[in-house]
Design an enzyme around this catalytic site. Structure first.
Site, PDB file in Angstrom:
ATOM      1  CG  ASN A  78      55.124  37.062  37.783  1.00  0.00           C
ATOM      2  OD1 ASN A  78      56.026  36.684  38.502  1.00  0.00           O
ATOM      3  ND2 ASN A  78      54.012  36.366  37.635  1.00  0.00           N
ATOM      4  CG  ASP A 124      47.236  32.773  39.736  1.00  0.00           C
ATOM      5  OD1 ASP A 124      46.448  32.038  40.358  1.00  0.00           O
ATOM      6  OD2 ASP A 124      47.105  33.991  39.640  1.00  0.00           O
ATOM      7  CB  ALA A 149      51.270  33.235  36.398  1.00  0.00           C
ATOM      8  CB  SER A 150      48.391  36.990  38.696  1.00  0.00           C
ATOM      9  OG  SER A 150      48.273  35.961  39.661  1.00  0.00           O
ATOM     10  CB  THR A 151      52.302  38.861  41.602  1.00  0.00           C
ATOM     11  OG1 THR A 151      51.068  39.303  42.156  1.00  0.00           O
ATOM     12  CG2 THR A 151      52.816  39.877  40.614  1.00  0.00           C
TER      13      THR A 151
END
Length: 209
Positions: free
Chosen positions: A41, A15, A9-11
């Site tokens: 991440n 998400d 996932a993004s940070t």
């Protein structure tokens, strides 16, 4: 049947949370027991990822490796994608992609069905992995073009005092969807610099659009 969920996932925490909720529901609907959840991440263009490596080390034969989509698992070059597939196959894992329904049949122990669909799935996975890599390359190229257009129009895209090498590092890490603090550590710069470069990239994208 046991499953290990891999989420890249993004940070943004939401998400990972969204993906976790969807994949947990998927396992419940298929009567699959979740024995591990791994949130990463990190860029999908690198084969050497801490959480992915941990998953592959801890996994056992005949378990499910569940991902939301192919691009969450890989934005690798074709050569490295083949390497990753070889590791997954050697471990005896069943790679299930939630948004690729044909892979869901691998949950079944029907040998005839599995053998036929393994061929189909292998082709589809290769195609989607290639598309994920191309999408990543196109996005990077658009950013470069946007910056070039901004410069051509006389827009400010970097001060004289900025270190060009650091700026290039920050840009690469931004493209990999890393967090500002992590980028600052990796690029050896301030968090403010990271946000400044992000703002420049957004401005460049608007010009390119």
């Amino acid at each position: 049947m046991n499953a290990r969920i891999y989420m890249r996932a993004s940070t943004k925490e939401q998400d990972a949370y969204r993906a976790e909720q969807e994949l947990t529901a998927f396992c419940k609907s298929k009567d699959i027991t979740i024995v591990g959840k791994y949130v990463e991440n990190y860029t999908g263009t690198s084969l050497k990822r801490p959480k992915l490596g941990m998953l592959l080390t801890e996994s056992n034969a005949d378990e499910v490796l569940l991902v939301e989509s192919v691009d969450r698992l890989s934005r690798l070059s074709l050569e490295e994608w083949y390497q990753l597939k070889a590791i997954i196959n050697k471990k005896g894992l069943r790679l299930i992609v939630a948004d690729l329904p044909t892979t869901h049949t691998l949950i079944s122990d029907d040998d005839l069905t599995s053998n036929i669909l393994k061929i189909v799935n292998n082709m589809l996975l290769d195609l989607m992995a290639t598309m994920a890599r191309q999408d990543n390359d196109k996005r990077r190229e658009r950013i470069k073009q946007g910056l070039a257009n901004a410069k051509a129009q006389g827009k400010q895209v970097g001060g004289r005092s900025k270190n060009y090498a650091i700026r290039e590092k920050v840009t690469r890490y931004i493209e990999k969807n890393l967090g500002a603090e992590e980028i600052a550590k990796l690029a050896d710069c301030s968090v403010a610099t990271v946000y400044r470069v992000k703002k420049e990239i957004q401005s460049a994208k608007q010009v390119c659009a």
